[in-house]
Design a protein around this motif. Structure first.
Motif, PDB file in Angstrom:
ATOM      1  N   TRP A  78       0.858  -1.045  -0.018  1.00 40.18           N
ATOM      2  CA  TRP A  78       0.115   0.221   0.034  1.00 40.18           C
ATOM      3  C   TRP A  78       0.801   1.148   0.031  1.00 40.18           C
ATOM      4  O   TRP A  78       1.735   1.269   0.653  1.00 40.18           O
ATOM      5  N   ASN A 109      -3.201   0.584  -3.917  1.00 39.70           N
ATOM      6  CA  ASN A 109      -2.912  -0.932  -3.612  1.00 39.70           C
ATOM      7  C   ASN A 109      -1.828  -1.168  -4.786  1.00 39.70           C
ATOM      8  O   ASN A 109      -2.368  -1.579  -5.952  1.00 39.70           O
ATOM      9  N   LEU A 145      -8.161   4.714  -3.422  1.00 41.80           N
ATOM     10  CA  LEU A 145      -9.049   3.917  -2.530  1.00 41.80           C
ATOM     11  C   LEU A 145      -9.235   4.564  -1.198  1.00 41.80           C
ATOM     12  O   LEU A 145      -9.934   4.011  -0.056  1.00 41.80           O
ATOM     13  N   GLN A 182     -11.377   6.762   0.167  1.00 45.02           N
ATOM     14  CA  GLN A 182     -12.773   6.886   0.437  1.00 45.02           C
ATOM     15  C   GLN A 182     -13.187   5.561   0.586  1.00 45.02           C
ATOM     16  O   GLN A 182     -14.140   5.293   1.473  1.00 45.02           O
ATOM     17  N   SER A 183     -13.146   4.571  -0.100  1.00 48.98           N
ATOM     18  CA  SER A 183     -13.664   3.127  -0.059  1.00 48.98           C
ATOM     19  C   SER A 183     -12.945   2.370   1.049  1.00 48.98           C
ATOM     20  O   SER A 183     -13.544   1.313   1.045  1.00 48.98           O
ATOM     21  N   ASN A 184     -11.665   2.739   1.420  1.00 49.29           N
ATOM     22  CA  ASN A 184     -11.462   1.982   2.590  1.00 49.29           C
ATOM     23  C   ASN A 184     -10.604   2.742   3.626  1.00 49.29           C
ATOM     24  O   ASN A 184      -9.298   2.823   4.059  1.00 49.29           O
ATOM     25  N   PRO A 185     -11.537   3.261   4.207  1.00 48.20           N
ATOM     26  CA  PRO A 185     -11.055   4.237   5.411  1.00 48.20           C
ATOM     27  C   PRO A 185     -10.276   3.441   6.558  1.00 48.20           C
ATOM     28  O   PRO A 185      -9.428   4.220   7.189  1.00 48.20           O
ATOM     29  N   LYS A 186     -10.807   2.317   6.583  1.00 42.52           N
ATOM     30  CA  LYS A 186     -10.009   1.763   7.697  1.00 42.52           C
ATOM     31  C   LYS A 186      -8.487   1.247   7.299  1.00 42.52           C
ATOM     32  O   LYS A 186      -7.528   1.618   8.044  1.00 42.52           O
ATOM     33  N   LYS A 187      -8.002   1.006   6.127  1.00 41.60           N
ATOM     34  CA  LYS A 187      -6.746   0.865   5.744  1.00 41.60           C
ATOM     35  C   LYS A 187      -5.948   2.411   5.637  1.00 41.60           C
ATOM     36  O   LYS A 187      -4.941   2.416   6.349  1.00 41.60           O
ATOM     37  N   LEU A 188      -6.844   3.442   5.424  1.00 41.47           N
ATOM     38  CA  LEU A 188      -6.167   4.601   5.234  1.00 41.47           C
ATOM     39  C   LEU A 188      -5.866   5.098   6.552  1.00 41.47           C
ATOM     40  O   LEU A 188      -4.618   5.666   7.004  1.00 41.47           O
ATOM     41  N   GLU A 243      -5.145   3.142   9.285  1.00 41.33           N
ATOM     42  CA  GLU A 243      -3.755   2.225   9.665  1.00 41.33           C
ATOM     43  C   GLU A 243      -2.828   2.887   8.942  1.00 41.33           C
ATOM     44  O   GLU A 243      -1.651   2.996   9.763  1.00 41.33           O
TER      45      GLU A 243
END
Ligand code: NG6
Ligand code: CA
Length: 509
Positions: free
Chosen positions: A441, A470, A481, A483-489, A491
């Motif tokens: 990432w 990714n 990504l 917006q679509s993957n706030p959890k990963k962002l 982290e």
């Protein structure tokens, strides 16, 4: 009797044969270490990295017969900071002075600081640099006619044959262990980055005196028909010939090897290609059909082939570990009209990556990187995450040497192709802004600034929005990504801030 004669004959001929073989230098217990470093060579500029329009057989040998890394990074998307990171083991964003330097800038590595060559000296290596320096010289108000110090000699290099900054910056002279090579004391050199010297022509005012046209920025003193950045007067006899620079450094690098092969040595061979001004020797003009940028890449490839031949002839190739890389990603238009864009054809200097020099997108810092050690390293492709900042810790671990490691991580098993376990993450830099790669990432924080780099037109990746990519699924960084993957962002931001601190944004609330 006949049998005895035959045996004697065999013995004799073996002795004769042994004498006829090239002198095998005594195998050192420590391998020689050579870093071959290009300037602005992109991830897609070599045939071993997928280029189809250029053929670079000599560099390809290093890639194909060694470990070819596909996820290796410089610490920065420009030169000075990248070289600072590689030589000191410190991320360049930690040093506010580690920015593209003018040719008159003071040395930015403290003589007290740990460096790769210093560490290798401690364990018994002879150390040298041949080529581009660009880390500053002196301590301010430098007199180029006296001993130029501190410089490479004061931060770990026993021998230094350098160009001070870049090929497009004054002074356009070589410096040998702190003295301008070939300087006539009756014709002293003066250098200024502030104002011109009385009566000296400039690219801006005297275009009729130039043979290469400036596109942006490069319109100060004219040397060899090429207008440069910065003003210079005097030093006529010491001025370099641009079209002979590659041959000149090659001879210095070869001579160094020949004269130092009996004891372990570290050589940092920093070629000037394909940085601007691109000035191929007449032997390479037109060789690529791609204009000067392609031609100088082929010229660099030839130089490296000749250099490797010397290692072989001197009998030390199998006792020499070579690291090859580039300081930052590719750029086409970087200050002169030289047809780099017009003649590019189907070539893709950045390969499938997005961005280029000056960019936080991957092509800014993901560079060709390989390790080669004939007979020791098994040929392979490695996708392990590694960074040039790791050379210090990796080589220190080779000798169990204590070193001030800072951001450098021990990647020795990875560099030798014995492990695929690379770094967990890297902080990357471009023009004082930082981004973060962790695993597959990449996270680019929001910044104020220009989305396109000045005149070169490269996408800087600067945006007011967070970006998250990714790379495994999207090597071209097309799909944000965040917006679509706030959890990963979240982290990624946390992991980044744990290293970088919170004070990185140029957006003030
Ligand atoms: C920039 C120069 C560019 C190049 C770069 C250094 C202008 C407009 N641009 O400031 O031509 O010299 O510095 O490149 O002057 S580097 O690879 O050494 O970082
Ligand atoms: Ca560069």
């Amino acid at each position: 009797m006949i049998k005895r004669n035959l045996l004697f004959y065999l013995f004799l001929s073996t002795l004769l044969l042994m004498n006829a073989m090239p002198a095998q230098a005594k195998k050192n217990t420590k391998p020689n270490i050579i870093v071959i470093y290009l300037d602005d060579l992109g991830y897609g500029d070599l045939s071993s990295y997928g280029a189809t329009e250029l053929s670079t057989p000599n560099i390809d040998l290093i890639a194909n017969e060694g470990v070819k890394f596909t996820n290796a990074y410089s610490t920065s998307a420009t030169c000075t900071p990248s070289r600072y990171g590689m030589l000191t083991g410190v991320y360049p964003w930690r040093n506010p002075k580690a920015k593209i330097l003018p040719g008159s800038a003071p040395l930015i590595i403290s003589p007290k600081q740990e460096t790769l060559p210093k560490m290798l000296k401690r364990v018994g290596y002879q150390t040298a640099i041949v080529g581009k320096w660009h880390l500053g010289l002196g301590a301010g108000n430098l007199d180029w006619n006296e001993h130029i110090t501190p410089g490479p000699n004061e931060v770990g290099f026993d021998d230094a044959y350098i160009l001070a900054a870049t090929q497009d910056r004054v002074p356009t002279v070589y410096i040998k262990n702190g003295y301008v090579d070939g300087l006539d004391p009756k014709d002293p050199i003066q250098v200024s980055y502030k104002k011109n010297f009385d009566g000296e022509p400039t690219g801006k005012d005297n275009p009729e005196l130039t043979t290469m046209k400036w596109h942006h920025g490069h319109n100060n003193s004219i040397v060899n028909g090429i207008p440069r950045i910065g003003y210079m007067k005097g030093g006529e006899a010491a001025k370099w010939t641009d079209t002979e620079m590659a041959d000149h450094f090659l001879v210095k690098a070869k001579d160094y090897v020949k004269n130092h092969k009996d004891k372990p040595f570290f050589l940092y061979y920093a070629l000037q290609q394909p940085h601007v001004p691109r000035t191929p020797n007449p032997r390479f003009v037109g060789a690529s059909g791609m204009g000067p940028r392609g031609d100088v890449i082929l010229e660099a490839d030839w130089c490296i082939g000749e250099f490797m031949k010397t290692l072989e002839e001197e009998g030390i190739l199998e006792n020499t570990l070579i690291v090859f890389s580039s300081d930052n990603g590719p750029v086409l238009q970087d200050g002169y009209f030289d047809n780099a864009i017009e003649k590019l054809g189907k070539h893709t200097p950045a390969g499938k990556l997005r961005g280029g020099k000056y960019s936080l997108f991957d092509a800014g810092t993901r560079v060709p990187f390989m390790t080669y050690w004939k007979g020791t390293i098994k040929p392979q492709v490695s996708s392990a995450l590694v960074c040039q900042v790791d050379l210090l810790a990796s080589f220190a671990s080779m000798f169990n040497e204590d070193a001030d490691l800072n951001d450098s991580e021990n990647m020795l098993p990875v560099l030798l192709g014995k492990s695929k376990k690379g770094r967990k993450n890297i902080v990357l830099e471009a023009n004082s802004k930082t981004s973060f790669r962790s695993g597959d990432w990449v996270m680019i924080p929001p910044y104020k600034g220009k989305p396109l780099s000045w005149k070169s037109g490269i996408e800087t990746a600067i945006s007011l929005d967070y970006q998250l990519y990714n790379l495994k699924k999207d090597v071209g960084q097309k799909e944000n990504l965040a917006q679509s993957n706030p959890k990963k962002l979240k982290e990624m931001i946390q992991e980044f801030e744990a290293i970088r601190g919170k004070d990185y944004s140029n957006i003030k609330n």
